[in-house]
Motif scaffolding. Sequence first.
Motif, PDB file in Angstrom:
ATOM      1  N   PRO A 189       5.909  11.039   8.719  1.00 61.52           N
ATOM      2  CA  PRO A 189       5.328  11.783   7.599  1.00 61.52           C
ATOM      3  C   PRO A 189       3.807  11.726   7.671  1.00 61.52           C
ATOM      4  CG  PRO A 189       6.194   9.661   6.855  1.00 61.52           C
ATOM      5  CD  PRO A 189       6.617   9.813   8.284  1.00 61.52           C
ATOM      6  N   LEU A 190       3.164  12.829   7.353  1.00 62.77           N
ATOM      7  CA  LEU A 190       1.713  12.939   7.508  1.00 62.77           C
ATOM      8  C   LEU A 190       0.985  12.846   6.175  1.00 62.77           C
ATOM      9  CD1 LEU A 190       1.511  15.921  10.024  1.00 62.77           C
ATOM     10  CD2 LEU A 190       1.551  13.482  10.534  1.00 62.77           C
ATOM     11  N   PRO A 191      -0.240  12.343   6.187  1.00 62.56           N
ATOM     12  CA  PRO A 191      -1.071  12.430   4.986  1.00 62.56           C
ATOM     13  C   PRO A 191      -1.311  13.900   4.657  1.00 62.56           C
ATOM     14  CG  PRO A 191      -2.009  10.905   6.605  1.00 62.56           C
ATOM     15  CD  PRO A 191      -0.912  11.642   7.293  1.00 62.56           C
TER      16      PRO A 191
ATOM     17  N   TYR B 228       0.857  -1.178   0.000  1.00 59.86           N
ATOM     18  CA  TYR B 228       0.000   0.000   0.000  1.00 59.86           C
ATOM     19  C   TYR B 228       0.898   1.233   0.000  1.00 59.86           C
ATOM     20  CZ  TYR B 228      -3.280   3.562   1.635  1.00 59.86           C
ATOM     21  OH  TYR B 228      -4.038   4.697   1.750  1.00 59.86           O
ATOM     22  N   GLY B 229       0.787   2.037  -1.038  1.00 58.56           N
ATOM     23  CA  GLY B 229       1.572   3.265  -1.124  1.00 58.56           C
ATOM     24  C   GLY B 229       0.675   4.466  -0.946  1.00 58.56           C
ATOM     25  N   SER B 230       0.840   5.162   0.156  1.00 60.98           N
ATOM     26  CA  SER B 230      -0.010   6.322   0.421  1.00 60.98           C
ATOM     27  C   SER B 230       0.824   7.598   0.394  1.00 60.98           C
ATOM     28  CB  SER B 230      -0.707   6.184   1.775  1.00 60.98           C
ATOM     29  OG  SER B 230       0.245   6.083   2.814  1.00 60.98           O
TER      30      SER B 230
ATOM     31  N   SER C  65       5.363   8.812  -1.862  1.00 60.06           N
ATOM     32  CA  SER C  65       4.562   7.622  -1.577  1.00 60.06           C
ATOM     33  C   SER C  65       5.280   6.781  -0.530  1.00 60.06           C
ATOM     34  CB  SER C  65       4.349   6.791  -2.844  1.00 60.06           C
ATOM     35  OG  SER C  65       3.529   7.475  -3.757  1.00 60.06           O
ATOM     36  N   MET C  66       4.649   6.574   0.615  1.00 62.72           N
ATOM     37  CA  MET C  66       5.224   5.766   1.680  1.00 62.72           C
ATOM     38  C   MET C  66       4.644   4.354   1.596  1.00 62.72           C
ATOM     39  SD  MET C  66       5.249   6.410   5.808  1.00 62.72           S
ATOM     40  CE  MET C  66       3.595   5.781   6.084  1.00 62.72           C
ATOM     41  N   TYR C  67       5.514   3.364   1.585  1.00 64.02           N
ATOM     42  CA  TYR C  67       5.087   1.989   1.331  1.00 64.02           C
ATOM     43  C   TYR C  67       4.991   1.174   2.608  1.00 64.02           C
ATOM     44  CZ  TYR C  67       6.074   3.287  -3.457  1.00 64.02           C
ATOM     45  OH  TYR C  67       6.077   3.921  -4.674  1.00 64.02           O
ATOM     46  N   LYS C  68       3.929   0.381   2.677  1.00 58.30           N
ATOM     47  CA  LYS C  68       3.721  -0.584   3.759  1.00 58.30           C
ATOM     48  C   LYS C  68       3.135  -1.856   3.155  1.00 58.30           C
ATOM     49  CE  LYS C  68       2.472   2.565   7.563  1.00 58.30           C
ATOM     50  NZ  LYS C  68       1.457   2.799   8.626  1.00 58.30           N
TER      51      LYS C  68
END
Length: 393
Positions: free
Chosen positions: A317-319, A189-191, A202-205
């Motif tokens: 890091p924030l949305p 999931y990259g948000s 894009s931060m990946y989890k």
Amino acid sequence: MLTVLANGTTFRVLYVEDDQQMAAAFYQAFSETASITIVASLQEALYYLKADPNIDLVVFNDRLNSTSFLNAIRDNQQIGKLSTILLTGESAVDLNAEPYRGRVIDVFHYGYSEAAFQTRLSYLILKKQYAEKKHSAEDEEHEHAQGRMPIGKRLFDITLSFLLLLMISPLLLVVAILVKLDSKGPIFYGSKRVGMGYKVFSMYKFRTMRTDADQMLASMASKNMYNVKKVEEATDQICEECQLAGGICQRPLFLDDKQVCEKVHFRTEKAKAMFSKFKEDPRVTRLGKILRNTSIDELPQFYNILRGDMSFVGNRPLPPYEAEKLTASGYARRFAAPAGLTGLWQVTKRGGAAVSDQERIQLDVLYAKKYSFRTDLMIVIRTLKAVWQKENV
């Protein structure tokens, strides 16, 4: 009062609109915040940008053929990279599709809230101010305050993230297979997140939520752990000042053709939480709970660290929708520190400790002011002790 940037200029907006009433309303609403230029057609907009490419933002009415405009921007090297906000009547616009990708940063539908647009505009102005201050020669000695990653910290991140990714690659493969078998949807999931210097990445989890998680968020507002505990106030309630004046509202405000007390309205707005977090989140999958409790879902972020999006230690890091609420100077200071996998807030307030959004901001700002190799080492050690958490958040 018009916002003046560090170099003495103003934030410049080109508004493309052929409806005189809408153009006048836009100018009246935002001319005190930014320098507004209005043109009535696609051709005028392109001509203006070629003559003066130093526009910070274009606000374009989709009705005037935004596709042709965006394609023209893409093909014209003289104009360069340009941020665009699209005004549209379409119910959904995929910003990852062409021609929007990389050129349209946001979409507002006709009849949008001026307050919401003002928040977005203020965020963009603050981002530009920050970038100018960061490159100012007189501030070079204050590297931490201006959000510049120390070379030693970056070299440490590259070396350690590469070695860890190499070592845990078998585990990553096993977890990827389990995620795929546990529930439908992608493995990762990259948000979008806002990190150091307001950089969006894009931060990946590993995916730990259902694929419809975003749609469920609006219905879960009452379960937000950061909500301020307060007595619900009716929209027609008046403040103490008005009550002393005999029940006649002294500060009437009209919203959606209804009169409300201005003081009550802004008190209610201020009480709304800046962050979102839920206990026993129903959006989380069965495997997702295990991955979260062991922090295994965070492991793909070693890739973000290797890329330079994040550091091992920093402020989370924030949305974008959270970052846009932190535009005041005292709050914005947190973005001067690197975005991190773990940080001061996580090790200070981990587990069952009560935490408010204000406490979280203060801890982030404290880290931005004082972070060092010694501080980072302390946070890493405390993170290792806390990583096997029991709290389902």
